[in-house]
Design an enzyme around this catalytic site. Structure first.
Site, short mmCIF file in Angstrom:
data_model
loop_
_atom_site.label_atom_id
_atom_site.label_comp_id
_atom_site.label_asym_id
_atom_site.label_seq_id
_atom_site.Cartn_x
_atom_site.Cartn_y
_atom_site.Cartn_z
N HIS A 145 0.75 -1.32 -0.07
CA HIS A 145 -0.16 -0.01 -0.07
C HIS A 145 0.86 1.36 0.14
O HIS A 145 2.27 1.13 0.58
CB HIS A 145 -0.70 -0.16 1.32
N GLN A 225 -4.96 -4.98 6.87
CA GLN A 225 -5.81 -6.21 6.26
C GLN A 225 -5.60 -7.48 6.75
O GLN A 225 -6.58 -8.14 6.77
CB GLN A 225 -5.53 -6.22 4.79
N LYS A 248 -10.55 -0.57 10.24
CA LYS A 248 -10.63 -1.69 9.58
C LYS A 248 -11.06 -2.81 10.49
O LYS A 248 -11.13 -4.20 10.01
CB LYS A 248 -9.32 -1.97 8.54
N CYS A 386 -4.73 2.53 -3.57
CA CYS A 386 -3.47 3.05 -2.82
C CYS A 386 -2.40 1.94 -3.17
O CYS A 386 -1.56 1.96 -2.45
CB CYS A 386 -3.48 3.32 -1.44
C1 LIG Z 1 -2.17 -2.79 3.48
C2 LIG Z 1 -2.58 -1.40 4.04
N1 LIG Z 1 -1.70 -0.79 4.62
C3 LIG Z 1 -2.15 0.41 5.18
C4 LIG Z 1 -3.22 1.14 4.81
C5 LIG Z 1 -3.50 2.52 5.80
O1 LIG Z 1 -4.38 2.41 6.60
P1 LIG Z 1 -4.95 3.82 7.08
O2 LIG Z 1 -5.42 4.66 6.22
O3 LIG Z 1 -5.81 3.51 8.22
O4 LIG Z 1 -3.77 4.58 7.83
C6 LIG Z 1 -4.28 0.48 4.34
C7 LIG Z 1 -5.55 1.01 4.08
O5 LIG Z 1 -6.16 0.79 3.17
C8 LIG Z 1 -4.01 -1.06 3.79
O6 LIG Z 1 -5.01 -1.76 3.21
#
Ligand SMILES: Cc1ncc(COP(=O)(O)O)c(C=O)c1O
Lengths: 428, 150
Positions: A145, A225, A248, A386
């Protein structure tokens, strides 16, 4: 496997027996806990399949936040009055819940942050800036991500270090031999996702951690995730850092957890300066507070933290492993149904997957698919998730992504499948 | 399906599958790139002007049906327009896709572009419908930088 024909199983009646949800998992009853699921959108029942972006919160979480603002709102670690004491106690209780949830050794290894993104930034800024120098390397994978790419890029740019990327295969699995080869004496840190948000791949993190530790390299795991779908034990994994987001995990937004081994956290400089993270302040010298407060500058998201505690309670009561088994059935059923549709290709076909079904439809842009599904009440995500490098790896601009939670049903998967057929109809 | 039909009308689906003027204009004297980071839609608009009037226009790129159809219909309409006329048309179009069809809106001026009136119901898709237009405006202004809808 056959399941006795109880009333609740009528929900699954249209499904072949091998796709029956595990016995005793009463999804209809569970749905009652999530008031938001009862609504209709565009006059159709909401089918919420965007759980990987943000999951819904059960009533108990909403109640916990309500209760905080109705009867207990006060700052923590400061007041000598009753409300502040209660607030502090509940805040710290959540820390203990998170510790048990992750299987951490001590509560001081649990740092409250805004979410996974902030957790990674904290490690990059504090641990990274201290330990990474010119010519050093940070190793990530091709399925990360953006939040597990950009903080490291920023660090590398600042320090003249190099970001190395372990490749993935056509199924969306890490090429473990290549990962191992990339580990070398310049590697200062490995940071990998436990479960990919774009592909659903479950990474063999235990093995990867072992390999990295073999070369003396610490490992950060992005568990955004994974935490909602897998039972996690950071001590068994032996990871050095682990991060996840409350929103999440069926909790509120704006709260998340960074786990770090105490020995590492101890040696790290603070991330932000302010109240609560200090022991004494004078204009000549400031001494920092002990763990974990050293990393919690300023008034935190107290209501969110308490809400997260309620979410962890909810999951404990539900039984995360049982929920995960049910989700697995849903994913397997959805994978089978969607892959049977002509002109639909699943992106991410790893042997080990959790929750996520990403796909592309021939001749239809994922955004159009997303809008047409939305019109039918089906909430999915369409885009690059993302994870633009993942899209590039598969030579596509975007995918449509359905992601499942334990409150989703077989009927909702069927709705998704006929929704996709409708998309194809519009573009036929 | 009726509600859906409002957005994905035949004209839009048709133009998205077979976009008109989908080509690079050799010897273009104006061009600009547009990018919608949300969708990953990318477009390049090519122009040949003469005495401030659009003589030739083409576009290339990849995007969703809404952005592709919008670009296609835009190129049909922009030919023969002056900079000021194209600008004015974009203003009307922008109003249509953000606020919906209104009495005071000059639908005669819009012509086929009126097919995008359903977009106003989908705020997330406004950027798709306007990407080509933003890019055209940038090309007409002669700015070399990629425009972004963000
Ligand atoms: C694998 C992964 N890492 C990091 C994030 C970032 O999370 P957050 O936006 O809650 O900080 C996400 C969110 O979509 C994610 O799916």
């Amino acid at each position: 496997m056959t399941t006795p024909g109880t009333a609740k199983d009528a929900a699954a009646a249209s499904v072949a027996t091998q796709e029956m949800p595990p016995r005793g998992f009463d999804v209809q009853k569970i749905r009652e806990d999530f008031p938001i699921l009862k609504q209709t959108v565009y006059g159709k029942p909401l089918v919420y399949l965007d759980n990987a972006a943000t999951a819904q919160t059960p009533q108990t979480v909403i109640d916990a936040i309500d209760r905080f603002y109705l009867a207990q709102c006060a700052n923590i670690h400061r007041g000598i009055h009753l409300l502040s004491e209660r607030s502090t106690a509940e805040y710290e209780e959540t820390r203990a819940k998170a510790q048990r949830f992750l299987g951490a050794a001590e509560t001081r290894e649990i740092v409250f942050v805004r979410g996974t993104t902030e957790a990674i930034n904290l490690v990059a800024n504090s641990y990274g800036r201290k330990h990474v120098g010119a010519g050093d390397e940070i190793l990530i994978t091709a399925m990360e991500h953006h939040s597990n790419i950009v903080p490291w890029q920023m660090l590398c740019e600042e320090k003249g270090a190099v970001l190395r990327v372990a490749p993935i295969n056509d199924a969306g699995e890490i090429v473990i031999e290549e990962f191992e080869k990339l580990l070398n004496r310049r590697t200062r840190l490995v940071s990998v996702s436990h479960v990919s948000n774009a592909l659903g791949t479950v990474n063999p993190v235990e093995r990867m951690i072992e390999m990295a530790h073999g070369k003396g390299v610490p490992v950060m795991i992005d568990g955004a995730q994974a935490a909602p779908h897998l039972k996690i034990n950071v001590q068994k994994l032996d990871c050095d850092f682990y991060a996840f987001s409350g929103h999440k995990l069926y909790g509120p937004t704006g709260i998340g957890i960074l786990y770090g081994k105490a020995s590492l956290l101890e040696a790290m400089p603070p991330y932000q300066g302010g109240g609560d993270m200090i022991r004494t302040v004078s204009f000549e010298k400031t001494t920092y507070n002990a763990l974990p407060y050293k990393f919690e500058a300023g008034t935190p998201n107290i209501a969110g933290t308490i809400g997260l505690g309620a979410a962890i309670d909810y999951l404990n009561q539900l039984g995360l492993e049982q929920a995960a088994a049910y989700e697995h059935e849903l994913l397997a059923y959805a994978t089978k149904k969607v892959s049977q549709l002509p002109g639909v290709r699943i992106i991410g076909t790893a042997r080990e997957k959790a929750s996520v079904l990403s796909f592309v439809i021939d001749g239809v842009h994922p955004h159009d698919a997303g809008t047409i599904l939305d019109q039918q009440g089906i909430a999915v995500r369409a885009g690059h998730h993302c994870a633009m490098p993942v899209m590039e790896r598969f030579g596509i601009p975007a995918t449509t992504r359905a992601s499942f939670a334990f409150y989703n049903t077989i009927e909702e998967v069927d709705a998704l499948v006929s929704g996709i057929e409708k998309v194809q109809e519009v573009f036929s | 399906m009726s509600d859906l039909g409002e957005l994905y009308q035949e004209l839009i689906v048709g133009h998205s599958k077979k976009p008109r003027n989908f080509r690079k204009i050799e010897g273009a004297d104006h061009q600009a790139e547009g990018y919608n980071p949300l969708c990953g839609d990318k477009i390049t608009v090519y122009l040949k002007l003469k005495d401030g009037v659009v003589q030739e226009i083409g576009f290339q790129g990849s995007g969703c049906a809404i952005s592709t159809a919008s670009a296609s219909l835009m190129t049909e309409r922009a030919k023969g327009k002056t900079r000021a006329e194209a600008d004015a048309l974009f203003d009307v179009f922008h109003k249509l896709v953000t606020e919906g069809p209104a009495e005071e809106l000059d639908t005669a001026q819009l012509g086929k572009l009126a097919v995008f009136s359903g977009v106003c119901e989908y705020p997330a898709r406004v950027k798709c419908a306007t990407l080509a237009w933003h890019t055209l405006r940038a090309a007409l202004q002669g700015s070399a930088e990629a425009v972004s809808t963000e």
